[in-house]
Scaffold this active site. Structure first.
Site, PDB file in Angstrom:
ATOM      1  N   GLN A   1     -12.010 -19.230  31.461  1.00 23.28           N
ATOM      2  CA  GLN A   1     -12.499 -20.253  30.546  1.00 23.28           C
ATOM      3  C   GLN A   1     -13.796 -20.867  31.054  1.00 23.28           C
ATOM      4  O   GLN A   1     -14.203 -20.649  32.180  1.00 23.28           O
ATOM      5  CB  GLN A   1     -11.432 -21.350  30.394  1.00 23.28           C
ATOM      6  CG  GLN A   1     -11.061 -22.014  31.720  1.00 23.28           C
ATOM      7  CD  GLN A   1      -9.664 -22.636  31.723  1.00 23.28           C
ATOM      8  OE1 GLN A   1      -9.091 -22.889  30.664  1.00 23.28           O
ATOM      9  NE2 GLN A   1      -9.123 -22.902  32.903  1.00 23.28           N
TER      10      GLN A   1
ATOM     11  N   HIS B   1      -1.420 -39.103  32.933  1.00 26.06           N
ATOM     12  CA  HIS B   1      -0.808 -38.689  34.201  1.00 26.06           C
ATOM     13  C   HIS B   1       0.398 -39.539  34.577  1.00 26.06           C
ATOM     14  O   HIS B   1       1.354 -39.037  35.151  1.00 26.06           O
ATOM     15  CB  HIS B   1      -1.863 -38.660  35.311  1.00 26.06           C
ATOM     16  CG  HIS B   1      -2.869 -37.580  35.093  1.00 26.06           C
ATOM     17  ND1 HIS B   1      -4.226 -37.797  35.077  1.00 26.06           N
ATOM     18  CD2 HIS B   1      -2.703 -36.254  34.829  1.00 26.06           C
ATOM     19  CE1 HIS B   1      -4.847 -36.653  34.823  1.00 26.06           C
ATOM     20  NE2 HIS B   1      -3.953 -35.711  34.662  1.00 26.06           N
TER      21      HIS B   1
ATOM     22  N   ASP C   1       1.692 -29.227  32.642  1.00 27.53           N
ATOM     23  CA  ASP C   1       0.467 -30.000  32.403  1.00 27.53           C
ATOM     24  C   ASP C   1      -0.591 -29.014  31.904  1.00 27.53           C
ATOM     25  O   ASP C   1      -1.576 -28.741  32.587  1.00 27.53           O
ATOM     26  CB  ASP C   1       0.069 -30.654  33.734  1.00 27.53           C
ATOM     27  CG  ASP C   1      -1.110 -31.585  33.589  1.00 27.53           C
ATOM     28  OD1 ASP C   1      -1.577 -31.786  32.458  1.00 27.53           O
ATOM     29  OD2 ASP C   1      -1.578 -32.100  34.632  1.00 27.53           O
TER      30      ASP C   1
ATOM     31  N   THR D   1      -3.119 -26.862  28.934  1.00 25.01           N
ATOM     32  CA  THR D   1      -4.088 -27.074  27.859  1.00 25.01           C
ATOM     33  C   THR D   1      -3.364 -26.919  26.514  1.00 25.01           C
ATOM     34  O   THR D   1      -2.146 -26.790  26.466  1.00 25.01           O
ATOM     35  CB  THR D   1      -5.210 -26.021  27.955  1.00 25.01           C
ATOM     36  OG1 THR D   1      -4.595 -24.737  27.976  1.00 25.01           O
ATOM     37  CG2 THR D   1      -6.005 -26.181  29.231  1.00 25.01           C
TER      38      THR D   1
HETATM   39  N1  AG3 Z   1      -3.856 -31.413  29.444  1.00 27.01           N
HETATM   40  C1  AG3 Z   1      -4.633 -31.319  28.270  1.00 27.01           C
HETATM   41  C2  AG3 Z   1      -4.037 -31.769  27.015  1.00 27.01           C
HETATM   42  C3  AG3 Z   1      -4.721 -31.159  25.832  1.00 27.01           C
HETATM   43  C4  AG3 Z   1      -5.920 -31.893  25.334  1.00 27.01           C
HETATM   44  N2  AG3 Z   1      -6.356 -31.269  24.134  1.00 27.01           N
HETATM   45  C5  AG3 Z   1      -7.575 -31.411  23.581  1.00 27.01           C
HETATM   46  N3  AG3 Z   1      -8.452 -32.197  24.094  1.00 27.01           N
HETATM   47  N4  AG3 Z   1      -7.851 -30.732  22.499  1.00 27.01           N
HETATM   48  C6  AG3 Z   1      -4.385 -32.384  30.302  1.00 27.01           C
HETATM   49  C7  AG3 Z   1      -4.684 -32.017  31.661  1.00 27.01           C
HETATM   50  C8  AG3 Z   1      -4.739 -33.283  32.444  1.00 27.01           C
HETATM   51  N5  AG3 Z   1      -4.170 -33.122  33.727  1.00 27.01           N
END
Ligand code: AG3
Length: 278
Positions: free
Chosen positions: A31, A62, A155, A157
């Site tokens: 990515q 978090h 955690d 995406t």
């Molecule tokens: N995880 C990301 C959540 C998704 C956000 N989606 C978006 N912006 N389209 C977060 C990682 C943090 N540790």
């Protein structure tokens, strides 16, 4: 400089932030990884152009992904974080003295390296000696883990790109096998406002795998809909606060989490009940 960063949400809305500086831009095998500094939210990590975390609002996410399951568990010793290369979830989990090891299984080392360099307030605990970093696709890693973890935190995406395989029934079944008795899994499960379809489908899958499935909610201002969900899953544990003493101590330093929030996070708005046909 009049440069603006925009993340579009389903090509019909979005978030736009004034950029102070572009600190890092890399393309990994998986990515695009960027770190930008913004006027309103401070430094931010972007993956494939999407907001993952920002210095200003990371605490909502978090604290909620970690303290709800950690405090529902009787004594978490072994924790697995899947994804989470920015280190924010690991930082929260390390606040527990009972924790002996935290395995971070992140597919993309570039996320960890960029976060360590530019987001020290988030990634600063990744060098703690209880942390074991495993650079691997969690889909493969989890197949080898049986009866191993007290808490597993996904955690990830969005269900797109490298994250897509983390939202399947097969993967959740392997996560279930990796939990010890009394174990808890929490996954980030998208916005119940901006990503209703994803939120619903993930919940359907989780209900096929786990007997206890309880979504919970909090704001995350920089994410789609500014309103986010995580889902608590277990074979044998309910999401209620189980360690009152430690929660009372912890909430002196948390920015979002406290005991009232723990109870209230599971309250479900009526339209969300309809999405889930409850
Ligand atoms: N995880 C990301 C959540 C998704 C956000 N989606 C978006 N912006 N389209 C977060 C990682 C943090 N540790």
């Amino acid at each position: 400089m009049d440069v603006w960063y925009t993340e579009k949400h389903q090509n019909e809305a979005g978030i736009t932030l004034k950029v102070k500086d572009i600190l890092y831009g890399g393309q990994s095998e998986f990515q695009k990884v960027d770190i930008i500094d913004t006027e309103a939210y401070g430094k931010m990590l972007l993956l494939d152009g999407l907001v993952m975390t920002s210095e200003k609002d990371e605490f909502f996410y978090h604290e909620m992904i970690s303290h709800i399951p950690m405090l529902a568990h009787s004594r978490p010793e072994s924790v697995l974080v899947i994804g989470g290369g920015d280190g924010g979830t690991v930082r929260e989990v390390l606040k527990y003295n009972s924790v002996k090891e935290v395995v971070l299984c992140e597919i993309d080392e570039m996320v960890i390296d960029a976060s360590k360099e530019f987001l020290p307030s988030i990634a600063g605990m990744l060098d703690d000696k209880r942390v074991k970093i495993n650079i691997e696709d969690a889909i493969k890693y989890i197949e080898r883990q049986k009866n191993r973890f007290d808490v597993i935190l996904i955690d990830s995406t969005d269900p797109l790109g490298p994250g897509v395989g983390l939202f399947t029934e097969e993967f959740y079944n392997n996560v279930k096998q990796a939990l010890r008795k009394g174990g808890i899994m929490v996954a980030q499960t998208e916005s119940p406002l901006a990503c209703q379809e994803d939120f619903k489908l993930i919940n359907i899958l989780l209900n096929k795998v786990f007997p206890i499935v309880k979504p919970y909610f909090a704001p995350v201002p920089t994410y789609p809909g500014a309103y986010w969900s995580w889902t608590f899953c277990s074979n044998d544990v309910q999401p209620k606060l189980n360690n009152e003493t430690f929660a009372a101590q912890l909430e002196k330093e948390t920015k979002y989490y406290n005991r009232d929030i723990h109870a209230a996070a599971f309250a479900m708005p009526n339209y969300v009940k309809s999405i889930l046909s409850l």
